[in-house]
Design an enzyme around this catalytic site. Sequence first.
Site, mmCIF file in Angstrom:
data_model
loop_
_atom_site.group_PDB
_atom_site.id
_atom_site.type_symbol
_atom_site.label_atom_id
_atom_site.label_comp_id
_atom_site.label_asym_id
_atom_site.label_seq_id
_atom_site.Cartn_x
_atom_site.Cartn_y
_atom_site.Cartn_z
ATOM 1 N NE ARG A 131 -17.317 -0.032 -1.405
ATOM 2 C CZ ARG A 131 -17.145 1.262 -1.179
ATOM 3 N NH1 ARG A 131 -17.961 2.146 -1.743
ATOM 4 N NH2 ARG A 131 -16.172 1.692 -0.398
ATOM 5 C CG ASP A 209 -10.960 8.901 5.518
ATOM 6 O OD1 ASP A 209 -10.162 8.277 6.236
ATOM 7 O OD2 ASP A 209 -11.309 8.519 4.392
ATOM 8 C CD GLU A 307 -5.807 5.682 2.285
ATOM 9 O OE1 GLU A 307 -5.479 4.675 1.643
ATOM 10 O OE2 GLU A 307 -6.879 5.779 2.908
ATOM 11 N NE ARG A 344 -12.347 1.608 6.337
ATOM 12 C CZ ARG A 344 -12.883 2.785 6.067
ATOM 13 N NH1 ARG A 344 -13.727 3.318 6.925
ATOM 14 N NH2 ARG A 344 -12.577 3.429 4.966
ATOM 15 C CD GLN A 687 -12.864 7.343 38.296
ATOM 16 O OE1 GLN A 687 -13.770 8.061 37.889
ATOM 17 N NE2 GLN A 687 -12.792 6.929 39.543
#
Length: 801
Positions: A131, A209, A307, A344, A687
Amino acid sequence: EKEPTFNLIWYQLENKSNNCVMTTSPRRTLTMVVPSFPLPLTQFLPMISLKSKFLKICAIIMHLYLLYCISGMNAAVRATVRVGIYTGAKVYFVHEGYQGLVDGGDNIRQATWESVSMMLQLGGTVIGSARCQDFRSKEGRAKAACNLVKLGITNLCVIGGDGSLTGANEFRNEWSELLQILLKAGKITAEEAKRSSHLNIVGMVGSIDNDFCGTDMTIGTDSALHRIMEVVDAITTTAQSHQRAFILEVMGRHCGYLALVTALACGADWVFIPEMPPDEGWEDHLCRRLTYQRSIGNRLNVIIVAEGALDLHGKPITCDIIKNLVTKKLGFDTRATVLGHVQRGGTPSAFDRILGSRMGVEAVMALLEATPNTPACVVSLSGNMAVRLPLMECVQVTKEVTTAMAEGRFEEAVKLRGKSFENNWNTYKLLAHVTAPDVKSNINIAILNVGAPCAGMNAAVRSAVRIGILQGHNMLAVHDGFDGLANGTTESSGWSLPASMIEEISLNIAKFNIHALVIIGGFEAFVGGLELVTAREKYEELCIPLVVIPATVSNNVPGSDFSIGADTALNTITTTCDRIKQSAAGTKRRVFIIETMGGYCGYLATMAGLAAGADAAYIYEEPFGIHDLETNVEHLLEKMKTTVKRGLILRNEKCNANYTTDFLFNLYSEEGKGVFDCRKNVLGHMQQGGTPTPFDRNFGTKMGAKAVLWLTDKLKECYRHGRIFANTPDSACVLGMKKRAMIFQPLSDLKEDTDFEHRIPKTQWWLKLRPILKILAKYKISLDTSETATMEHVIKKRGTV
């Protein structure tokens, strides 16, 4: 020698004696014209080395910025770098996001072909992310602009969320102003300012998200769903053993996509999402729901919470609140799990790798075609199609979702999220919180699986049965495919529908009073459905509505771009390829030849090649000969001279009767003697097995529900004189995903597009991705840009959906 009107490429003509001129087309693609031989830019550039005496492509430079570390971003980085280099560009990494852009120096480094090797299987981002408060100020953006101008960078490829992309657009809008500031301060020259007179921006959305409007799926979302479902599956086993209720909190502060798809994929008892708060009195409704599930024999309860979930009054709904409610009111043994940042990380799914690769290619194409008047755009996915959307329109609609939720316009918020989100929500509403009606319809619908099994079939059966029961129908399960339908035995299932069996099938349809059929399977299901339709002329009992739901790892059913089970098989192959490539990390100079399933259909080999970074993928649909094999061997010999000393070759099992896996292994072993050695691996039936991926579970759930709802409507249309009579072509259909929507197509209409001998459709969308596979493997080939995505408008599209 001067800068032409083409904005992204400037060149120097050194020799004018070769009967060659340079022109620009209306689409602003650079074209070389020799007598009677025009070539678009992307076909011409691979020839540069041959024509270097008279032409130089100097620079197209891209900048990669990543705000969040999520799985799948490295695939986008890799594709952008390699396609950029392929088009003659210099490509630069900007390390540590906008902070690196402001700081400059070693944070901005030139990328090479080898620098993006062995990164497809890595989560997060290899170039870092941070950031940056400095970039929020004009002074900081001026520093960033100065660093770009000094390097001659005028094209930015940005990967991030809506905040990151909005910042990039603001940077672009004030570019001229920043140049003037730098000129006055004497930090850049007038010549440098002229050379960098405008800035082009293309964005790729990276967010687990999936909260960016305009795209069906953002990079990282599918991988996050994989992490979530792994935890859900693990928790389910312990919950069943101990008869517990489990509450799982997943990410999604402002968007409930992860929670919603997880609930669909695992059959959760309840889901809480920000876009649609529960009604007043939800506490009592939830307790009644959980009590009912226990009363019918379910040993566990699963509740999924985003959340950012809220109630109608804007108060948070947390795991602890739900846990206390269930424990105190019902006395259930209850556990809560907050997954957090595990969502993540991890290895990217095959879907995210392919999505990132496709978006990276499309981003480069968008930059090549950009002009100073082209608005900043994002490259996106709609269905299975790459699209370009105006960046700020997408940001505007995304903000409108937040506004709608804040103002209590929840139905509108769901619609603003897009068709994919809305379809998921509608399917969830159909399957949850609804009890079977007291009045029955007296309709019997039979469901049967045909052909080889595949992951995700159970999800389709489950949703079809439940939707049918909720419609008041009597749902019949036919064991062992067409054999079971013909004679009611429990013998091994047949692979196709013999003509001698049709009479027995018609008798059993009459015996069990079956009014409609749901056939779930692969090419055998398609052919069997066709034979039933053909036999309607002879057997009136077969004049009932039927629908075929494609379910096969081969993805070879006409009428659908995707089949249930193919994604699970693709992930199995990709994971295996990752492990095999990793085994060569210490050995070096090794080439692996891997055989995949698929019959004559090369879908698995091609898409696994894209996802795993293969050097070649041999398939039936693209014939190859000894000269092609020679080219591939020479390519690997050259590759072993670089720092990337490994190779991966995929072969579809029926790509060629003579060039078998053993033949290829012997050929590569002989020709690579002294340079590299070979290993082979036939993956076989592994598979077809395994736990279904989130995509296959969700896809199967929606397909099963949609099929039964369609049959319900069709039965009403076909009810005549007190009985069901369906003999029109549109009463027997394949339900498939085509481009951007699930559609029903009559079986009889699909015959012309079917190669029955080789059991594949004659037209297959994924074949257009094969040039990308070859370009990313560093082959000098042509890239067909005739169907590059055009700019679409989110706001107008939203109004017409």
